[in-house]
Design a protein around this motif. Structure first.
Motif, mmCIF file in Angstrom:
data_model
loop_
_atom_site.group_PDB
_atom_site.id
_atom_site.type_symbol
_atom_site.label_atom_id
_atom_site.label_comp_id
_atom_site.label_asym_id
_atom_site.label_seq_id
_atom_site.Cartn_x
_atom_site.Cartn_y
_atom_site.Cartn_z
ATOM 1 N N THR A 184 0.857 -1.194 0.000
ATOM 2 C CA THR A 184 0.000 0.000 0.000
ATOM 3 C C THR A 184 0.892 1.242 0.000
ATOM 4 O O THR A 184 1.772 1.377 0.863
ATOM 5 N N ILE A 185 0.655 2.128 -0.951
ATOM 6 C CA ILE A 185 1.422 3.379 -1.029
ATOM 7 C C ILE A 185 0.636 4.441 -0.257
ATOM 8 O O ILE A 185 -0.549 4.667 -0.525
ATOM 9 N N ARG A 200 4.062 9.092 -5.149
ATOM 10 C CA ARG A 200 3.086 8.061 -5.531
ATOM 11 C C ARG A 200 3.385 7.495 -6.922
ATOM 12 O O ARG A 200 3.465 6.284 -7.122
ATOM 13 N N GLU A 201 3.580 8.407 -7.880
ATOM 14 C CA GLU A 201 3.817 7.953 -9.271
ATOM 15 C C GLU A 201 5.113 7.154 -9.383
ATOM 16 O O GLU A 201 5.187 6.167 -10.096
ATOM 17 N N THR A 202 6.152 7.626 -8.658
ATOM 18 C CA THR A 202 7.462 6.963 -8.778
ATOM 19 C C THR A 202 7.411 5.561 -8.174
ATOM 20 O O THR A 202 7.942 4.607 -8.748
ATOM 21 N N VAL A 203 6.755 5.428 -7.015
ATOM 22 C CA VAL A 203 6.665 4.094 -6.407
ATOM 23 C C VAL A 203 5.825 3.180 -7.301
ATOM 24 O O VAL A 203 6.194 2.036 -7.571
ATOM 25 N N ARG A 204 4.709 3.721 -7.803
ATOM 26 C CA ARG A 204 3.836 2.916 -8.685
ATOM 27 C C ARG A 204 4.565 2.416 -9.933
ATOM 28 O O ARG A 204 4.239 1.374 -10.477
ATOM 29 N N ALA A 205 5.562 3.218 -10.381
ATOM 30 C CA ALA A 205 6.254 2.877 -11.629
ATOM 31 C C ALA A 205 7.364 1.841 -11.443
ATOM 32 O O ALA A 205 7.951 1.376 -12.424
ATOM 33 N N VAL A 206 7.664 1.473 -10.183
ATOM 34 C CA VAL A 206 8.790 0.543 -9.943
ATOM 35 C C VAL A 206 8.648 -0.757 -10.748
ATOM 36 O O VAL A 206 9.612 -1.206 -11.389
ATOM 37 N N PRO A 207 7.453 -1.379 -10.793
ATOM 38 C CA PRO A 207 7.367 -2.648 -11.547
ATOM 39 C C PRO A 207 7.642 -2.485 -13.036
ATOM 40 O O PRO A 207 7.971 -3.466 -13.710
ATOM 41 N N SER A 208 7.546 -1.249 -13.566
ATOM 42 C CA SER A 208 7.801 -1.055 -15.010
ATOM 43 C C SER A 208 9.211 -0.566 -15.297
ATOM 44 O O SER A 208 9.520 -0.214 -16.448
ATOM 45 N N ASP A 260 -0.376 -4.922 4.520
ATOM 46 C CA ASP A 260 0.719 -5.893 4.593
ATOM 47 C C ASP A 260 2.008 -5.074 4.668
ATOM 48 O O ASP A 260 2.536 -4.823 5.736
ATOM 49 N N VAL A 261 2.482 -4.559 3.525
ATOM 50 C CA VAL A 261 3.602 -3.620 3.533
ATOM 51 C C VAL A 261 3.046 -2.240 3.178
ATOM 52 O O VAL A 261 2.260 -2.110 2.242
ATOM 53 N N MET A 262 3.422 -1.231 3.963
ATOM 54 C CA MET A 262 2.994 0.143 3.676
ATOM 55 C C MET A 262 4.250 0.961 3.402
ATOM 56 O O MET A 262 5.177 0.944 4.202
ATOM 57 N N VAL A 263 4.275 1.676 2.292
ATOM 58 C CA VAL A 263 5.454 2.509 1.996
ATOM 59 C C VAL A 263 5.022 3.969 2.041
ATOM 60 O O VAL A 263 3.978 4.332 1.492
ATOM 61 N N ALA A 264 5.835 4.802 2.710
ATOM 62 C CA ALA A 264 5.404 6.178 2.949
ATOM 63 C C ALA A 264 6.581 7.140 2.963
ATOM 64 O O ALA A 264 7.691 6.761 3.359
ATOM 65 N N PRO A 265 6.338 8.400 2.594
ATOM 66 C CA PRO A 265 7.362 9.425 2.798
ATOM 67 C C PRO A 265 7.683 9.545 4.294
ATOM 68 O O PRO A 265 6.894 9.102 5.145
ATOM 69 N N ASN A 266 8.812 10.163 4.583
ATOM 70 C CA ASN A 266 9.403 10.178 5.926
ATOM 71 C C ASN A 266 8.421 10.542 7.058
ATOM 72 O O ASN A 266 8.235 9.766 8.003
ATOM 73 N N LEU A 267 7.772 11.697 6.968
ATOM 74 C CA LEU A 267 6.935 12.153 8.081
ATOM 75 C C LEU A 267 5.722 11.240 8.293
ATOM 76 O O LEU A 267 5.430 10.832 9.421
ATOM 77 N N TYR A 268 5.022 10.891 7.221
ATOM 78 C CA TYR A 268 3.852 10.016 7.378
ATOM 79 C C TYR A 268 4.287 8.660 7.938
ATOM 80 O O TYR A 268 3.598 8.056 8.767
#
Ligand code: GGG
Length: 374
Positions: A184-185, A200-208, A260-268
């Motif tokens: 989850t982003i 958001r866009e950069t993390v979403r693009a990792v699989p491509s 399950d896994v949550m990825v977030a910018p530093n403060l959040y």
């Protein structure tokens, strides 16, 4: 020292207890690492200093010798907790924030896992927060001017494609290695469309990305606005809550099982991982590792807890589990499993628990209980 796991004759571990209860819980982690010595290269501990107390004594919060020892002499490290003041102090800057940047420990991995009542059962809460560790508002670019509305304070927030991509890669790798394989982003791009939008866009693009070649095709991806993510943490605790006030508070956390896994910018990431600790009963249980490509530093998620400093009742479990996470990341899986299993048993039995878990035991009694199970 960038030796591989197999090549190490000894494991040099930098210990930076820093402030407050860090000085009480890091020795517990050291004792536990020593106890699993047969499953790791001979541990060799290097005592290092940093922190607010270090600053008040020497005028420097993060001595150059500490950074150099970590970079040149150590294979890994454990950091305790730091008591930075809430006001601006000339010449002082948070040593842990600086250390994460200096060692390029770009990911802070924070598992929040409950202990099931019986060994082998599924834990009710089992999620991992992957927090970007080097930028966002923690670049600490703040200004204060006096404008027409009086004092005007500003902070800049940095989100780069590079940092978002590498934290995204770390999060996809972790998600892939877990049974549920769900990522989850976390962002707030409905308001911060430029900065959080880039994350958001950069993390979403990792699989491509070039070279990924379908590696993450089995990872499912979701996203949540940070505020609604906090709401959707579920709680098993309301069932046990006795007062309506507690029930109200706990309604913040409703559906932890969706994560399950949550990825977030530093403060959040910082905030949601502390909040998630409520799901398992205490911040004193939550470990982390600060991880980069070449170094790993374990660190309990809790702070220096000045209210209980010196009383001998700090919960050592977050530090002990941070040592296990650090060893696991270095591929000393057997040692890490032994530590985690021993901690699980102590929690499950419930005889030796510190006051944050409604027990009456001291730090050393909990440590002794863990050592007796190893
Ligand atoms: N071990 C985590 C910790 O020390 N948390 C408190 C914290 O983040 N403090 C930041 C600071 O005091 O500089």
């Amino acid at each position: 020292r960038s030796l591989t796991t197999a090549a190490r004759q000894s494991l040099r571990i930098g210990l930076i207890p820093a402030d407050g209860i860090g000085k009480e819980v890091i020795p517990a982690a050291k004792a536990v690492i020593t106890a699993v010595g047969s499953d790791i290269p001979k541990p060799d501990f290097v005592d290092l200093v940093a922190g607010w107390e270090c600053f008040t004594r020497t005028g420097v919060a993060l001595p150059e010798e500490t950074v150099e020892a970590l970079q040149n002499e150590c294979d890994c490290a454990l950091f305790g907790s730091v008591s930075s003041p809430s006001r601006k102090v000339v010449g002082y800057s948070s040593p842990i924030v600086a250390l994460r940047k200096k060692l390029d420990l770009y990911a802070n991995i924070r598992p929040v896992i409950s202990v099931a009542p019986e060994a082998g059962q599924k834990p009710a809460v089992d999620l991992v927060v992957v927090r970007e560790n080097t930028e966002c508002l923690y670049v600490k670019e703040e200004t204060l001017i006096v404008g027409e509305n009086g004092k005007e304070a500003r902070a800049s927030r940095l989100i780069t494609e590079r940092a978002s991509r590498r934290i995204g890669q770390m999060a996809f790798e972790l998600a892939k290695s877990r049974p549920r394989k769900h990522l989850t982003i976390i962002h707030k791009s409905n308001v911060l469309s430029v900065t959080d939008g880039l994350f958001r866009e950069t993390v979403r693009a990792v699989p491509s990305l070039p070279g990924v070649d379908g590696k993450y095709s089995d990872v499912t991806i979701a996203e949540q606005l940070v505020d609604s993510a906090v709401y959707r943490y579920a709680s098993i605790l309301p069932l046990r809550a006795e007062s309506s006030l507690i029930i109200e508070l706990l309604r913040l956390f409703r559906e932890p099982e969706i994560f399950d896994v949550m990825v977030a910018p530093n403060l959040y990431g910082d905030i949601i991982s502390d909040a998630a600790a409520a799901l398992v009963g205490s911040l004193g249980l939550i470990p982390s590792v600060n991880a980069g490509d070449n170094f790993v530093m374990g660190e309990p998620v809790h702070g220096s807890a000045p209210d209980i400093e010196g009383k001998g009742i700090a919960n050592p479990i977050a530090s002990i589990r941070s040592a296990a996470l650090m060893l696991r990341r270095l591929d000393y899986t057997k040692a890490a499993d032994r530590i985690d299993k021993a901690v699980d048993q102590v929690i499950r039995e419930g005889r030796f628990l510190t006051p944050d878990l409604k027990g009456k035991s001291t730090t050393s009694e909990v440590l002794e209980a863990v050592l007796s199970k190893i």
